[in-house]
Write an enzyme that holds these catalytic residues in place. Structure first.
Site, short mmCIF file in Angstrom:
data_model
loop_
_atom_site.label_atom_id
_atom_site.label_comp_id
_atom_site.label_asym_id
_atom_site.label_seq_id
_atom_site.Cartn_x
_atom_site.Cartn_y
_atom_site.Cartn_z
N ASP A 6 0.86 -1.19 0.00
CA ASP A 6 0.00 0.00 0.00
C ASP A 6 0.89 1.24 0.00
O ASP A 6 2.06 1.17 0.39
CB ASP A 6 -0.92 0.01 1.23
CG ASP A 6 -1.86 1.21 1.22
OD1 ASP A 6 -2.41 1.52 0.14
OD2 ASP A 6 -2.04 1.85 2.27
N SER A 7 0.29 2.36 -0.39
CA SER A 7 1.03 3.63 -0.34
C SER A 7 1.37 4.00 1.10
O SER A 7 2.25 4.83 1.33
CB SER A 7 0.21 4.73 -0.99
OG SER A 7 -1.06 4.82 -0.37
N CYS A 69 -3.61 -1.02 -2.20
CA CYS A 69 -3.87 0.39 -2.52
C CYS A 69 -4.77 0.48 -3.76
O CYS A 69 -4.44 -0.06 -4.82
CB CYS A 69 -2.54 1.08 -2.81
SG CYS A 69 -2.71 2.80 -3.26
N GLU A 154 -5.90 10.52 8.39
CA GLU A 154 -4.50 10.42 8.85
C GLU A 154 -4.19 11.42 9.95
O GLU A 154 -3.32 11.18 10.78
CB GLU A 154 -3.55 10.59 7.66
CG GLU A 154 -3.74 9.50 6.63
CD GLU A 154 -2.49 8.78 6.24
OE1 GLU A 154 -1.43 9.39 6.24
OE2 GLU A 154 -2.59 7.57 5.93
N CYS A 186 -11.30 3.13 -1.45
CA CYS A 186 -10.02 3.63 -0.91
C CYS A 186 -9.76 2.90 0.39
O CYS A 186 -10.70 2.64 1.17
CB CYS A 186 -10.11 5.13 -0.68
SG CYS A 186 -8.67 5.81 0.18
N HIS A 188 -8.68 3.80 3.16
CA HIS A 188 -8.98 4.48 4.42
C HIS A 188 -10.46 4.58 4.78
O HIS A 188 -10.79 4.83 5.94
CB HIS A 188 -8.44 5.92 4.37
CG HIS A 188 -6.96 6.02 4.43
ND1 HIS A 188 -6.12 5.30 3.62
CD2 HIS A 188 -6.15 6.77 5.22
CE1 HIS A 188 -4.86 5.61 3.89
NE2 HIS A 188 -4.85 6.50 4.86
N1 DGL Z 1 -4.00 3.86 -0.33
C1 DGL Z 1 -4.64 4.87 -1.15
C2 DGL Z 1 -5.84 4.25 -1.86
O1 DGL Z 1 -6.39 3.26 -1.45
C3 DGL Z 1 -5.07 6.06 -0.31
C4 DGL Z 1 -3.93 6.91 0.18
C5 DGL Z 1 -3.16 7.56 -0.96
O2 DGL Z 1 -3.69 8.49 -1.61
O3 DGL Z 1 -2.05 7.12 -1.21
O4 DGL Z 1 -6.26 4.78 -2.86
#
Ligand code: DGL
Length: 267
Positions: A6-7, A69, A154, A186, A188
């Site tokens: 993930d990012s 992600c 966050e 997403c 989050h």
């Molecule tokens: N992990 C990213 C997603 O699911 C969200 C956070 C980001 O923008 O990197 O799209």
């Protein structure tokens, strides 16, 4: 090992579900905390960052990688599967979260009116709409980018009253469109799932990728013994990050439920 990328931290929710359903396998999680967010970046940069992460996880011995992600799954996965893997790692696999989520949404939608919320990158890539219509051409898709949600979550401000106002604004077009199913596209967004639910003006199905991807991974492993038999099963978990940010353990606990012991790596 199974790699989970993930990012940042959000993919820990996906990993948590894998650990619940498939606890015996060894997992290697990589969060690119030095370069989050991916949601606002160009296609080319998301592809480059994701490819570097995939390469790193393969070098560590992963046979299968899940891109938790949504932005990476939307903007980089296809190119990695079609161009990168056949040349560099023909016997390994990279999977994403978009297709499992789309399949779950179509299975639960009654009228085929599906809403998608995600980062700017995910929404502009049209990945969910493309996959939904590929499987069910008559589906009507209503998409809404929610760029403020990741920074709010966050920052730990999900309980702030402003969050409800922002959510209300993002959800208004979806309420108006009377979607019968909403995809939280997403990593989050499931953190604010109950707030989202309370702001929708009618009852509908909410699909979280973290919840559906675990079931789909179990199914994938059953159908692909050529991959499954190569996975190690000692119940190991390792957590890699590209930056040990000041809020690291607070965010790890928010998504994972407990602090984690990270190893810092450079991609
Ligand atoms: N992990 C990213 C997603 O699911 C969200 C956070 C980001 O923008 O990197 O799209």
């Amino acid at each position: 090992m199974i790699g989970v990328f993930d990012s940042g931290f959000g993919g820990l929710l996906v990993l948590k579900e894998f650990l619940r359903l498939l606890p015996d396998y060894d997992y290697l999680y990589l969060g690119d905390n030095a370069r989050i967010p991916y949601g606002t970046r160009s296609d080319e940069v998301v592809y480059r960052f994701t490819q570097q992460a995939v390469d790193y996880l393969f070098q560590q011995g992963c046979i299968l990688i899940i891109l938790a992600c949504h932005t990476a799954s939307s903007k980089a996965l296809r190119r990695i599967q079609q161009q990168y893997l056949p040349v560099h790692y023909p016997d390994r696999r990279v999977l994403g979260v978009v297709i499992p989520t789309v399949e779950a949404a179509l299975a639960r939608s009654r009228q085929g009116r599906i809403g998608v919320i995600g980062t700017e990158g995910t929404v502009t890539s049209n990945s969910f709409a493309i996959e939904l219509k590929k499987l069910e051409p008559a589906t009507q898709v209503f998409q809404q980018a929610c760029p403020l949600l990741v920074p709010i979550i966050e920052a730990g401000e999900q309980e702030w009253e402003g969050t409800d106002l922002i959510l209300k604004r993002y959800l208004a077009p979806l309420n108006q469109a009377q979607v019968d199913t909403l995809i939280l596209g997403c990593t989050h967004y499931s953190i604010v799932k109950s707030q989202i639910q309370s702001l929708l003006n009618h009852d509908l199905e909410i699909i979280c990728s973290a919840e559906v991807t675990g079931v789909k991974l179990a199914d994938y492993l059953k159908r692909h013994p050529e991959i499954e038999t190569r996975l190690s099963r000692q119940g190991q978990r390792r957590y890699l990050t590209t930056d040990l940010t000041p809020g690291f353990q607070r965010l790890a606990s928010l998504f994972m439920g407990h602090p984690i012991a990270p190893e810092i790596v450079e991609l």
